[in-house]
Enzyme design. Structure first.
Site, PDB file in Angstrom:
ATOM      1  N   ARG A  20       0.952  -1.530  -0.075  1.00  0.00           N
ATOM      2  CA  ARG A  20       0.045   0.275   0.304  1.00  0.00           C
ATOM      3  C   ARG A  20       0.906   1.399  -0.169  1.00  0.00           C
ATOM      4  O   ARG A  20       1.605   1.355  -0.091  1.00  0.00           O
ATOM      5  CB  ARG A  20      -0.971   0.138   1.331  1.00  0.00           C
ATOM      6  CG  ARG A  20      -0.111   0.167   2.712  1.00  0.00           C
ATOM      7  CD  ARG A  20      -1.053   0.320   3.828  1.00  0.00           C
ATOM      8  NE  ARG A  20      -0.655   0.924   4.666  1.00  0.00           N
ATOM      9  CZ  ARG A  20      -0.732   1.315   6.511  1.00  0.00           C
ATOM     10  NH1 ARG A  20      -2.085   0.657   6.217  1.00  0.00           N
ATOM     11  NH2 ARG A  20      -0.406   1.406   7.192  1.00  0.00           N
ATOM     12  N   TYR A 159      13.021   7.117  14.202  1.00  0.00           N
ATOM     13  CA  TYR A 159      12.715   7.675  13.440  1.00  0.00           C
ATOM     14  C   TYR A 159      13.704   8.071  12.871  1.00  0.00           C
ATOM     15  O   TYR A 159      14.489   7.701  11.852  1.00  0.00           O
ATOM     16  CB  TYR A 159      10.991   8.097  13.181  1.00  0.00           C
ATOM     17  CG  TYR A 159      10.625   7.754  11.940  1.00  0.00           C
ATOM     18  CD1 TYR A 159      10.436   6.542  10.429  1.00  0.00           C
ATOM     19  CD2 TYR A 159      10.422   8.942  10.695  1.00  0.00           C
ATOM     20  CE1 TYR A 159      10.378   6.374   9.776  1.00  0.00           C
ATOM     21  CE2 TYR A 159       9.414   8.855   9.702  1.00  0.00           C
ATOM     22  CZ  TYR A 159      10.084   7.621   9.127  1.00  0.00           C
ATOM     23  OH  TYR A 159       9.675   7.881   7.706  1.00  0.00           O
TER      24      TYR A 159
HETATM   25  N1  LIG Z   1       4.008   8.949   4.459  1.00  0.00           N
HETATM   26  C1  LIG Z   1       5.178   9.681   4.454  1.00  0.00           C
HETATM   27  O1  LIG Z   1       5.295  11.176   4.066  1.00  0.00           O
HETATM   28  C2  LIG Z   1       6.376   9.440   4.619  1.00  0.00           C
HETATM   29  C3  LIG Z   1       7.638  10.180   4.476  1.00  0.00           C
HETATM   30  C4  LIG Z   1       8.855   9.799   4.596  1.00  0.00           C
HETATM   31  C5  LIG Z   1       9.245   9.044   4.314  1.00  0.00           C
HETATM   32  N2  LIG Z   1       8.396   7.902   4.397  1.00  0.00           N
HETATM   33  C6  LIG Z   1       8.740   5.933   4.521  1.00  0.00           C
HETATM   34  O2  LIG Z   1       7.799   5.669   3.049  1.00  0.00           O
HETATM   35  C7  LIG Z   1       8.014   4.312   3.387  1.00  0.00           C
HETATM   36  C8  LIG Z   1       6.840   4.066   3.025  1.00  0.00           C
HETATM   37  O3  LIG Z   1       5.647   4.199   4.454  1.00  0.00           O
HETATM   38  P1  LIG Z   1       3.913   4.843   3.944  1.00  0.00           P
HETATM   39  O4  LIG Z   1       3.724   6.300   3.702  1.00  0.00           O
HETATM   40  O5  LIG Z   1       3.993   3.876   2.301  1.00  0.00           O
HETATM   41  O6  LIG Z   1       3.451   3.955   5.123  1.00  0.00           O
HETATM   42  P2  LIG Z   1       2.878   2.765   4.904  1.00  0.00           P
HETATM   43  O7  LIG Z   1       2.088   2.409   6.443  1.00  0.00           O
HETATM   44  O8  LIG Z   1       1.180   2.852   3.865  1.00  0.00           O
HETATM   45  O9  LIG Z   1       3.113   1.576   4.174  1.00  0.00           O
HETATM   46  C9  LIG Z   1       3.785   0.766   4.875  1.00  0.00           C
HETATM   47  C10 LIG Z   1       3.786  -0.708   4.448  1.00  0.00           C
HETATM   48  O10 LIG Z   1       5.146  -1.209   4.735  1.00  0.00           O
HETATM   49  C11 LIG Z   1       4.533  -2.586   5.324  1.00  0.00           C
HETATM   50  N3  LIG Z   1       4.896  -3.091   6.465  1.00  0.00           N
HETATM   51  C12 LIG Z   1       5.285  -2.649   7.788  1.00  0.00           C
HETATM   52  N4  LIG Z   1       6.955  -3.934   8.392  1.00  0.00           N
HETATM   53  C13 LIG Z   1       6.754  -4.761   7.925  1.00  0.00           C
HETATM   54  C14 LIG Z   1       7.601  -6.273   7.499  1.00  0.00           C
HETATM   55  N5  LIG Z   1       7.821  -5.969   8.568  1.00  0.00           N
HETATM   56  N6  LIG Z   1       7.922  -6.331   6.668  1.00  0.00           N
HETATM   57  C15 LIG Z   1       7.289  -6.252   5.629  1.00  0.00           C
HETATM   58  N7  LIG Z   1       6.571  -5.111   5.560  1.00  0.00           N
HETATM   59  C16 LIG Z   1       6.079  -4.617   6.388  1.00  0.00           C
HETATM   60  C17 LIG Z   1       3.399  -2.397   5.625  1.00  0.00           C
HETATM   61  O11 LIG Z   1       2.483  -3.301   5.803  1.00  0.00           O
HETATM   62  C18 LIG Z   1       2.683  -1.282   4.607  1.00  0.00           C
HETATM   63  O12 LIG Z   1       2.958  -1.481   2.942  1.00  0.00           O
HETATM   64  C19 LIG Z   1       8.474   3.662   4.668  1.00  0.00           C
HETATM   65  O13 LIG Z   1       9.824   3.287   4.529  1.00  0.00           O
HETATM   66  C20 LIG Z   1       8.422   5.363   5.524  1.00  0.00           C
HETATM   67  O14 LIG Z   1       9.100   5.448   6.963  1.00  0.00           O
HETATM   68  C21 LIG Z   1       6.797   8.120   4.315  1.00  0.00           C
END
Ligand SMILES: NC(=O)c1ccc[n+]([C@@H]2O[C@H](COP(=O)([O-])OP(=O)(O)OC[C@H]3O[C@@H](n4cnc5c(N)ncnc54)[C@H](O)[C@@H]3O)[C@@H](O)[C@H]2O)c1
Length: 263
Positions: A20, A159
């Site tokens: 997702r 984080y």
């Molecule tokens: N959303 C933001 O604004 C943002 C900003 C900076 C960085 N990020 C980074 O982007 C990446 C994706 O984040 P997102 O916002 O799409 O979050 P999200 O929570 O929508 O997606 C994270 C995905 O990682 C999977 N996941 C979690 N733990 C896991 C594990 N142990 N093994 C395998 N899969 C696992 C979840 O099931 C999920 O599908 C992350 O690394 C997050 O730190 C997000």
């Protein structure tokens, strides 16, 4: 001569944490650029949904359950890609979690959980993927960091540390494999309205001020944090991922898509 096209036809990509949010968006962008994309996620239901979206674009896909905290699970994921697709050209290590707490309040388990998934998980994935990529002397690895990998955020010290760690790890690893046809870069999203940010359990819900709705908190964070004043999208991340998956001479970098927030 450098191939400057963004055509990924014939390439096999693995999207770890692609069920997702940002991962699903990057997966779709890679597929639209021509790659076959395997989705791996902790939640197999989400992985299957995201994989179906790749198939609808017309590319080969598959869904694999993985927990990036465990080396055996990560190795089984890469073995499954080799068995089903025969090769691995592009890997996006995107699984990540967040929690909130000042250093004084943070439980040791909160620190350990974030490190285990966001940083150790990236190391475990890179280690397993490298062995397969080396067979073809070709690879494009993209590790998801964050703007919190470039600047510290209060109440997110764990984080922030994990995401700074991803950038340092990426730069060192890139140099180790630079002469083997393998590039390694970090992608640093700004603020994207995924489950990590939105809703009552997301950051905007938990950081809402007294009397402020989640929606208002989300608008305030975009306006105050981002010079452009608006959030980025998973597709914005996909655009950079397609570039990094294509470029042969960009390696060891930490590139932000954050509307002007960071250096
Ligand atoms: N959303 C933001 O604004 C943002 C900003 C900076 C960085 N990020 C980074 O982007 C990446 C994706 O984040 P997102 O916002 O799409 O979050 P999200 O929570 O929508 O997606 C994270 C995905 O990682 C999977 N996941 C979690 N733990 C896991 C594990 N142990 N093994 C395998 N899969 C696992 C979840 O099931 C999920 O599908 C992350 O690394 C997050 O730190 C997000």
């Amino acid at each position: 001569m450098t191939d400057t096209s963004f055509d990924l036809t014939g390439k096999v990509a693995l999207l770890v944490g692609g069920g997702r949010g940002i991962g699903a968006g990057i997966a779709a962008s890679l597929a639209r650029a021509g790659a076959d994309v395997v989705i791996a996620d902790y939640d197999i239901g989400l992985a299957e949904e995201s994989s179906a979206a790749i198939a609808a674009i017309g590319r080969r896909s598959g869904a694999i359950a993985v927990d990036v905290r465990h080396p055996d699970s990560v190795q089984a994921m890469v073995d499954a890609v080799e068995q089903q697709f025969g090769r691995l050209d592009i890997a996006v290590n995107n699984a990540g979690i967040v929690s909130i707490g000042s250093v004084g309040e943070l439980a040791i388990d909160q620190w350990d959980d974030v490190m285990a998934i966001n940083l150790r998980g990236v190391f475990l994935c890179c280690k397993a993927e490298l062995a397969l990529m080396r067979k073809n002397r070709f690879g494009r690895i993209i590790n998801t960091s964050s703007i919190a990998g470039k600047v510290g955020f209060p109440d997110l010290s764990h984080y922030t540390a994990s995401k700074f760690g991803v950038i340092g790890f990426t730069n060192a690893f890139a140099k180790e494999v630079a002469a083997e046809g393998i590039t390694v870069n970090a992608l640093c999203p700004g603020i994207v309205g995924t489950g990590m940010w939105r809703g009552e359990t997301g950051l905007s819900g938990r950081w809402a001020q007294e009397g402020e709705s989640e929606e208002e908190s989300w608008a305030r964070h975009q306006a105050t944090l981002l010079p452009q004043g608006e959030a980025q999208t998973p597709e914005d991340m996909g655009q950079l991922a397609v570039f990094l998956a294509s470029a042969p001479h960009v390696t060891g970098q930490a590139m932000a898509v954050d509307g002007g927030f960071s250096l």
